[in-house]
Design a protein around this motif. Structure first.
Motif, PDB file in Angstrom:
ATOM      1  N   HIS A  82      55.403   0.753  43.899  1.00 31.10           N
ATOM      2  CA  HIS A  82      56.558   0.569  44.488  1.00 31.10           C
ATOM      3  C   HIS A  82      56.869   0.747  45.562  1.00 31.10           C
ATOM      4  N   CYS A  83      55.601   0.856  46.678  1.00 29.94           N
ATOM      5  CA  CYS A  83      55.554   1.267  47.853  1.00 29.94           C
ATOM      6  C   CYS A  83      56.173   2.644  47.951  1.00 29.94           C
ATOM      7  N   ALA A  84      55.944   3.399  47.116  1.00 31.21           N
ATOM      8  CA  ALA A  84      56.216   5.010  47.247  1.00 31.21           C
ATOM      9  C   ALA A  84      55.491   5.912  46.821  1.00 31.21           C
ATOM     10  N   HIS A  85      54.282   6.066  47.350  1.00 28.22           N
ATOM     11  CA  HIS A  85      53.143   6.946  46.760  1.00 28.22           C
ATOM     12  C   HIS A  85      53.426   8.106  46.893  1.00 28.22           C
ATOM     13  N   PRO A  86      54.494   8.951  47.747  1.00 24.16           N
ATOM     14  CA  PRO A  86      54.579  10.285  47.754  1.00 24.16           C
ATOM     15  C   PRO A  86      55.670  10.600  46.630  1.00 24.16           C
ATOM     16  N   LEU A  87      56.423   9.678  46.152  1.00 26.68           N
ATOM     17  CA  LEU A  87      57.367   9.821  44.951  1.00 26.68           C
ATOM     18  C   LEU A  87      56.496   9.752  43.727  1.00 26.68           C
ATOM     19  N   MET A  88      55.468   8.813  43.743  1.00 28.65           N
ATOM     20  CA  MET A  88      54.738   9.075  42.425  1.00 28.65           C
ATOM     21  C   MET A  88      53.874  10.285  42.355  1.00 28.65           C
ATOM     22  N   GLN A  89      53.676  10.750  43.528  1.00 34.10           N
ATOM     23  CA  GLN A  89      52.699  12.229  43.366  1.00 34.10           C
ATOM     24  C   GLN A  89      53.639  13.061  43.155  1.00 34.10           C
ATOM     25  N   PHE A  90      55.036  13.282  43.529  1.00 31.22           N
ATOM     26  CA  PHE A  90      55.773  14.166  43.046  1.00 31.22           C
ATOM     27  C   PHE A  90      56.146  14.181  41.543  1.00 31.22           C
ATOM     28  N   PHE A  91      56.153  13.065  40.936  1.00 28.34           N
ATOM     29  CA  PHE A  91      56.469  12.959  39.605  1.00 28.34           C
ATOM     30  C   PHE A  91      55.135  13.050  38.745  1.00 28.34           C
ATOM     31  N   GLY A  92      53.932  13.094  39.567  1.00 29.42           N
ATOM     32  CA  GLY A  92      52.512  13.385  38.872  1.00 29.42           C
ATOM     33  C   GLY A  92      52.366  12.066  38.221  1.00 29.42           C
ATOM     34  N   VAL A  93      52.538  11.053  38.410  1.00 35.73           N
ATOM     35  CA  VAL A  93      52.072   9.447  37.866  1.00 35.73           C
ATOM     36  C   VAL A  93      51.621   8.651  38.934  1.00 35.73           C
ATOM     37  N   PRO A  94      50.645   7.765  38.327  1.00 38.18           N
ATOM     38  CA  PRO A  94      50.224   6.811  39.359  1.00 38.18           C
ATOM     39  C   PRO A  94      50.862   5.712  39.584  1.00 38.18           C
ATOM     40  N   ASP A 120      77.525  -7.390  68.723  1.00 45.39           N
ATOM     41  CA  ASP A 120      76.355  -7.083  69.471  1.00 45.39           C
ATOM     42  C   ASP A 120      75.626  -5.820  68.923  1.00 45.39           C
ATOM     43  N   GLU A 121      76.018  -5.186  67.935  1.00 47.18           N
ATOM     44  CA  GLU A 121      75.369  -4.170  67.417  1.00 47.18           C
ATOM     45  C   GLU A 121      74.429  -4.571  66.474  1.00 47.18           C
ATOM     46  N   VAL A 122      74.381  -5.898  66.103  1.00 45.05           N
ATOM     47  CA  VAL A 122      73.480  -6.529  64.987  1.00 45.05           C
ATOM     48  C   VAL A 122      72.415  -7.314  65.537  1.00 45.05           C
ATOM     49  N   VAL A 123      71.029  -6.481  65.339  1.00 47.60           N
ATOM     50  CA  VAL A 123      69.766  -7.244  65.859  1.00 47.60           C
ATOM     51  C   VAL A 123      69.373  -8.010  64.448  1.00 47.60           C
ATOM     52  N   LEU A 124      69.001  -9.152  64.623  1.00 47.85           N
ATOM     53  CA  LEU A 124      68.528  -9.990  63.304  1.00 47.85           C
ATOM     54  C   LEU A 124      67.110  -9.593  63.349  1.00 47.85           C
ATOM     55  N   THR A 125      66.464  -9.271  62.293  1.00 49.24           N
ATOM     56  CA  THR A 125      65.090  -9.171  62.301  1.00 49.24           C
ATOM     57  C   THR A 125      64.335  -9.770  61.044  1.00 49.24           C
ATOM     58  N   SER A 126      63.261  -9.559  60.764  1.00 48.59           N
ATOM     59  CA  SER A 126      62.593 -10.150  59.457  1.00 48.59           C
ATOM     60  C   SER A 126      62.984  -9.290  58.240  1.00 48.59           C
ATOM     61  N   GLY A 127      63.585  -8.299  58.294  1.00 51.00           N
ATOM     62  CA  GLY A 127      63.825  -7.171  57.224  1.00 51.00           C
ATOM     63  C   GLY A 127      63.686  -6.143  57.662  1.00 51.00           C
ATOM     64  N   THR A 128      63.716  -5.001  56.856  1.00 50.89           N
ATOM     65  CA  THR A 128      63.975  -3.641  56.981  1.00 50.89           C
ATOM     66  C   THR A 128      62.800  -3.011  57.779  1.00 50.89           C
ATOM     67  N   THR A 129      61.614  -3.559  57.368  1.00 50.92           N
ATOM     68  CA  THR A 129      60.151  -2.954  57.821  1.00 50.92           C
ATOM     69  C   THR A 129      60.397  -3.388  59.303  1.00 50.92           C
ATOM     70  N   GLU A 132      61.168   8.150  49.919  1.00 55.98           N
ATOM     71  CA  GLU A 132      61.293   6.784  50.663  1.00 55.98           C
ATOM     72  C   GLU A 132      60.340   5.876  50.327  1.00 55.98           C
ATOM     73  N   HIS A 133      60.619   4.695  50.836  1.00 55.88           N
ATOM     74  CA  HIS A 133      59.834   3.527  50.668  1.00 55.88           C
ATOM     75  C   HIS A 133      58.871   3.782  51.891  1.00 55.88           C
ATOM     76  N   HIS A 134      57.651   3.119  51.721  1.00 58.62           N
ATOM     77  CA  HIS A 134      56.588   3.268  52.872  1.00 58.62           C
ATOM     78  C   HIS A 134      57.208   2.751  54.323  1.00 58.62           C
ATOM     79  N   ALA A 135      58.119   1.908  54.210  1.00 59.61           N
ATOM     80  CA  ALA A 135      58.693   1.272  55.369  1.00 59.61           C
ATOM     81  C   ALA A 135      59.465   2.529  56.113  1.00 59.61           C
ATOM     82  N   ASN A 136      59.878   3.386  55.536  1.00 62.04           N
ATOM     83  CA  ASN A 136      60.465   4.643  56.095  1.00 62.04           C
ATOM     84  C   ASN A 136      59.764   5.710  55.976  1.00 62.04           C
ATOM     85  N   ILE A 137      58.534   5.676  56.278  1.00 62.31           N
ATOM     86  CA  ILE A 137      57.626   6.693  56.215  1.00 62.31           C
ATOM     87  C   ILE A 137      56.389   6.528  57.359  1.00 62.31           C
ATOM     88  N   VAL A 138      55.821   5.201  56.910  1.00 60.88           N
ATOM     89  CA  VAL A 138      54.471   4.837  57.943  1.00 60.88           C
ATOM     90  C   VAL A 138      54.820   4.784  59.163  1.00 60.88           C
TER      91      VAL A 138
END
Length: 414
Positions: free
Chosen positions: A371-383, A94-103, A130-136
């Protein structure tokens, strides 16, 4: 597949590959080298057959009929919940909610758990990797409440600076978030340590487990987090499947996020009484066949065994890393001490998308982009980067083919 491997047994990767129909195909006349499993994993025959059999022999809606087909479909769907609960060591089904995914799982927590308690001055803590799903989702609920989103930093090796994360666990933080494994870097974060620090401060912790569950045995109770999200299509299952595990007390307190059929006890115009968790979060007709397939995927993981999977994937990661380091002008992005088999890289003088396109002509499937990780790309200075993500059905010979293709493409671009 019925090859229960032991730590000392040779890993029979060719026998495993025979279970994955797509791995035998060719692309542009070349044998396929599939190095994009962090994007979506390939599916074994048993998963494909389970979905096919459901539609051929058991297709009906769940929880809505007393006829034989309805009972069979309901038993299979709820059986998937049971298997997921055991797979991640939940305290209760009962602690497991079935979803379409992590998003969907993170959005459920954002709107049902976090938003009702957020006010101006509060904050949500996440990390730069983080992936955008753990930011937006956190940004959306913060904007509606006047709260803010804070991001803990990482270092140049792609490792979370844990002491900085802990420093940011201030009283105004209403939820802390972290990925278990980075989808770009492969970095494995110290979730138990982070959860321990969160508990000391009474701050609930959500973990994005999308990239962890395919590679390692996960025990949500031992981790000590409050929420754990996972995605089925990255762990050999069909698309449109996933789950949110949450502590029972959170699910009891959370109001429903979606409304509709199957999540109610009684509906009146004077008010609605909702079903108990987890069903109060599962409005509408679910992806029944998808979860039948996901249950088969869990069976497949169990038949191979995570001890064998982890050992083989770490061998592949080490071998691929060493081979890539031989290529002049190649820069690996993220070299954490503990990683899963994901390698992001750049090749001097070449655009990531161009490289991926040329590699595809050689039969090699890798992902290029942010890879749905814009902030990480910005950190490493690459597009963008190229990402080679491996799974236990890959081989050293495929790594050799990948490196040979990279060297050929490098010559073409010079």
């Amino acid at each position: 597949m019925n090859a229960q491997a032991s730590p000392s047994a040779a890993f029979d990767v060719q026998r495993i590959r025979a279970d994955f129909p797509l791995l035998s195909r060719t692309v542009h006349g070349k044998p396929l080298v599939y190095f994009d499993s962090a994007n979506t994993s390939q599916k074994p025959e048993s998963v494909i057959a389970a979905v096919d059999t459901h539609y051929r022999e058991h297709n009906a809606n769940v929880s809505r009929a007393v006829h034989q087909l309805g009972e069979e479909a309901t038993a299979a769907y709820e059986g998937a919940r049971d298997k997921l609960a055991r797979f991640i060591h939940a305290g209760s089904r009962d602690e497991v909610v079935l979803t379409s995914g992590t998003t969907q799982a993170t959005n459920l927590v954002a709107y049902s758990h976090v938003l009702p308690q957020l006010k101006a001055g509060d904050s949500i803590l996440t990390t730069v990797m983080e992936h955008h799903a753990n930011i937006v989702p956190w940004q959306l609920v913060a904007a509606r409440s006047g709260a803010t989103v804070k991001a803990a930093p990482i270092d140049e090796r792609g490792e979370l600076i844990v002491e900085k994360y802990v420093e940011l666990l201030t009283p105004e933080v209403k939820l802390a978030c972290v990925t278990h494994v980075s989808n770009v870097l492969g970095t494995v974060n110290p979730v138990r340590e982070i959860a321990r620090e969160c508990r000391k401060r009474g701050i609930p912790l959500l973990v994005d487990g999308s990239q962890a569950v395919p590679h390692r045995r996960v025990d949500v109770q031992a981790l000590g987090c409050d929420f754990y999200a996972l995605t089925g299509h990255k762990m050999l299952g069909p698309t449109g499947t996933g789950a949110l595990w949450a502590k029972r007390e959170h699910l009891e307190a959370m109001p429903p996020f979606f409304g509709g059929g199957e999540m109610i006890r009684e509906v009146k115009f004077s008010g609605t009484t909702f079903a108990a968790p987890p069903h109060k979060f599962e409005a509408g007709t679910p992806n029944i066949a998808g979860f039948v397939g996901l249950a088969a995927a869990i069976d497949y993981y169990e038949s191979v065994g995570f001890t064998a999977i982890e050992a083989w994937e770490q061998q592949l990661l080490h071998y691929a890393t060493e081979r890539l380091r031989e290529i002049p002008g190649l820069r690996i992005i993220g070299e954490a001490a503990e990683k899963e088999p994901v390698i992001s890289f750049l090749l001097e003088g070449a655009q990531a998308t161009d490289l991926a396109t040329l590699l595809d002509l050689e039969g090699v499937a890798v992902r290029s982009g942010h890879h749905c990780a814009h902030p990480l790309m910005q950190f490493f200075g690459v597009p963008a980067t190229l990402r080679a993500s491996l799974a236990f059905y890959n081989t050293r010979e495929e790594i050799d083919s990948f490196v040979a293709a990279l060297l050929k493409v490098r010559r073409l671009l010079r």
